[in-house]
Design an enzyme around this catalytic site. Structure first.
Site, short mmCIF file in Angstrom:
data_model
loop_
_atom_site.label_atom_id
_atom_site.label_comp_id
_atom_site.label_asym_id
_atom_site.label_seq_id
_atom_site.Cartn_x
_atom_site.Cartn_y
_atom_site.Cartn_z
CB SER A 113 50.82 45.84 42.31
OG SER A 113 49.97 46.94 42.18
CG HIS A 114 48.21 45.82 38.77
ND1 HIS A 114 49.17 46.67 39.27
CD2 HIS A 114 48.62 45.46 37.54
CE1 HIS A 114 50.11 46.85 38.36
NE2 HIS A 114 49.80 46.12 37.30
CG ASP A 277 46.34 48.15 43.38
OD1 ASP A 277 46.06 48.64 44.49
OD2 ASP A 277 47.50 48.00 42.98
CG ASP A 279 49.63 46.85 46.25
OD1 ASP A 279 48.90 47.09 45.28
OD2 ASP A 279 50.73 47.40 46.42
CG ASP A 281 49.76 50.59 45.37
OD1 ASP A 281 48.94 49.97 44.66
OD2 ASP A 281 50.99 50.46 45.26
NE ARG A 282 48.78 50.29 39.80
CZ ARG A 282 49.16 49.98 38.58
NH1 ARG A 282 48.27 49.73 37.65
NH2 ARG A 282 50.44 49.90 38.28
CE LYS A 376 50.79 52.78 42.73
NZ LYS A 376 52.02 52.68 41.96
C1 G1P Z 1 53.56 50.49 36.46
C2 G1P Z 1 53.06 51.90 36.29
C3 G1P Z 1 53.80 52.82 37.22
C4 G1P Z 1 53.66 52.32 38.65
C5 G1P Z 1 54.08 50.87 38.74
C6 G1P Z 1 53.81 50.30 40.13
O1 G1P Z 1 54.94 50.43 36.16
O2 G1P Z 1 53.21 52.33 34.95
O3 G1P Z 1 53.30 54.13 37.08
O4 G1P Z 1 54.43 53.09 39.52
O5 G1P Z 1 53.36 50.09 37.79
O6 G1P Z 1 52.47 50.33 40.45
P1 G1P Z 1 55.50 49.92 34.74
O7 G1P Z 1 54.89 48.57 34.48
O8 G1P Z 1 54.99 50.91 33.72
O9 G1P Z 1 56.99 49.94 34.89
ZN ZN Z 2 49.40 48.31 43.68
#
Ligand code: G1P
Ligand code: ZN
Length: 543
Positions: A113-114, A277, A279, A281-282, A376
């Site tokens: 992800s990010h 972000d 990938d 999805d954000r 998402k």
């Molecule tokens: C974090 C975000 C959560 C999201 C996840 C994946 O997880 O808080 O809402 O679904 O990234 O993008 P966390 O690090 O809080 O477990």
């Molecule tokens: Zn992501």
């Protein structure tokens, strides 16, 4: 081409977290580490023989290497068809869509992800099931259990596949399709949103900046926003996915997307700003000198969904993760639709979406989506907002302020303490849990405690129960303080403190968020003795 059986020993740290398995690249790059995990996935889903799998990732360092290993393992184990994004690229929502559209049995999405990318940074892998969504806990736990027993895996001894050219080839007996990663997704977006109205908006001189943060959404945003919707070239910046994301941290919030935030709060601001972000999805949504919190964004999209072709018949319900503000609940109540509160992580929305109980979902962590896929979807949210701006002929700020006047405003903030000592963080949570005993009915900082618990969730569709999802301190006036430890980090622990209060009075909708929540912020610190326990004076990130 021969099938090799490679002997290995199990690793004990392959339990998937909030969103798949995330580790440093050097952990994944150890001999057998990735292959062991992939074999655990294949075993946990009763093998891949005769199956169709979607495969792609956010383009970060190790993406290509991982795709070659996974493809050769799938081919060695009887996989019938692999659908791979050209260049190994697939945004997470695009992968989810492909799994659904092509009726695949599942998919492997390569992303952290990010989290920053590069040889010294993070990599990740996640298995998605046939509905296009992240595997539920039952499967991720089976993967973990299997990963602790793996002693061998099977892989084809073959040359790499050419990921750069579209078309079909064979890898052993497996048919491999290299596809345009953008086309199917763009078609879906054109079906959901009023592209002609958005195009007319841009033709009329509407200005926007989309920051792809050198990550996966660049090609998607260029093709859709510039090429199809007619935004002027250059609207999409940082549009070429780089293996190290340009050295950045592609998390679309005011801290990490500082270039975009700086522009949007300057005199040169365009009318609309957005970012996605690593990938894809954000999302982050900004108007001229105006930031939309993700929780508000979910509520606004829900209240206005009827303005879009894809949702013009209305929505069935809304789901939000527990720490997300309760703004969407107010919309659901007025609209008379279902509202669900789930644990953190998109995987908990899958059943609700599949059962047709909800149409829109969201998390405070810059995640918004709907039943169009099972992830998402960053660009989807951006296009949704563009559709609303075109339909309502209002600015972002006007839309949000109008929403607050109608529904009231939920002031909301999240304070993150990153990379803290894991033992200290666990101790803090244990002390907080102890503090919850007998708290109901007591008055803290002028507010009466209505509930104090560790959130647990019973899935209304399959009855599965998830416990230990965050410590909640809720007050009779609807305000809340929530503490949880992140499940996505790769170093130490990250403590998240979520703080919220409702303000019905429009005269008081103009306050600075941190000031509006100051007494609750102070209470949160006192409750957990946060600063002393984890030796931090200020949060690392405030969103
Ligand atoms: C974090 C975000 C959560 C999201 C996840 C994946 O997880 O808080 O809402 O679904 O990234 O993008 P966390 O690090 O809080 O477990
Ligand atoms: Zn992501």
């Amino acid at each position: 081409m021969s099938i090799q059986t490679v002997h290995s020993t199990p690793f004990d740290d392959q339990r998937p977290g909030t969103s798949g398995l995330r580790k440093k690249v050097r952990v994944f790059a150890q001999p057998h580490y990735l292959a062991n995990f992939v074999q655990a996935v294949f075993d946990a889903i009763d093998g891949v023989s005769g199956k169709t799998l979607v495969l792609g990732g956010d383009g970060r360092y190790f993406n290509d290497t991982a795709i070659q290993i996974i493809a050769r393992m799938a081919a060695a184990q009887g996989c019938a068809r692999l659908i791979i994004g050209q260049g190994g690229i697939l945004s997470t929502p695009a992968a989810s869509h492909l799994i659904r559209k092509r009726a695949a049995d599942g998919g492997l999405i390569l992303s952290a992800s990010h989290n920053p990318a590069g040889p010294d940074e993070d990599f990740g892998i996640k298995y998605n099931i046939a509905n296009g969504g992240p595997a539920p806990e039952k499967i991720t736990e089976a993967i973990y259990a299997r990963s602790r027993e793996i002693r061998e895996y099977r892989i084809l001894d073959s040359a790499d596949i050419d990921l750069s050219a579209r078309g079909e080839t064979n890898l052993g007996d497996c048919r491999v399709e290299i596809i345009d990663p953008v086309a199917d997704y763009a078609e879906l977006m054109a079906h959901l949103f009023d592209f002609p109205a958005i195009k007319a908006l841009f033709d009329g001189g509407f200005t926007m900046r989309f920051d792809a943060m050198h990550a996966v959404t660049g090609p998607y945003a260029k093709a859709i926003i510039e090429d199809r919707l007619g935004a002027v070239p250059g609207t999409v910046v940082n549009a070429v996915p780089l293996t190290d994301f340009g050295g950045g941290h592609p998390d679309p919030n005011l801290v990490y997307a500082e270039e975009l935030a700086g522009l949007m709060f300057s005199s040169a601001s365009p009318a609309f700003g957005a970012a996605s972000d690593g990938d894809g999805d954000r999302n982050m949504i900004l108007g001229k000198h105006f930031f939309v919190t993700p929780s508000d964004s979910l509520a606004v999209l829900a209240a206005n969904a009827h303005h879009t072709p894809g949702y013009h018949l209305g929505i069935r319900g809304i789901a939000r993760s527990m720490p997300t503000s309760q703004a969407a609940d107010r919309v659901a109540e007025v609209m008379g639709v279902e509202c669900h509160e789930t644990p953190t992580g998109w995987k908990f929305f899958g059943n609700l979406l599949d059962a047709g109980k909800v149409t829109l979902c969201g998390e405070e962590s810059f995640g918004t989506g709907s039943d169009h896929v099972r992830e998402k979807d960053g660009l989807w949210a951006v296009l949704f907002w563009l559709n609303l701006i075109a339909a309502r002929k209002e600015t972002v700020e006007q839309i949000v302020r109008g929403h607050w006047r109608r529904f009231g405003r939920n002031y909301y903030t999240r304070h993150d303490y990153e990379g803290v000592d894991a033992v200290a963080a666990k101790g803090l949570m244990a002390a907080l849990a102890a503090r919850q005993n007998g708290l109901v009915g007591q008055t803290l900082a002028g507010r009466v405690v209505a509930y104090a618990d560790d959130f647990s969730y019973t899935d209304p569709v399959d009855g599965s129960v998830s416990t230990g999802q965050g410590l909640r301190f809720g007050f009779e006036d609807g305000s809340r303080i929530v503490f949880r430890l992140s499940g996505t980090g790769t170093v130490g622990a990250t403590l998240r403190v979520y703080i919220e209060r409702f303000e019905p009075n429009p005269e008081l909708h103009d306050l600075d968020t941190q000031a509006a929540l100051a007494d609750l912020i102070a209470l949160a610190d006192e409750l957990g003795d946060v600063r002393a326990t984890i030796s931090r004076n200020v949060p690392d990130v405030i969103t």
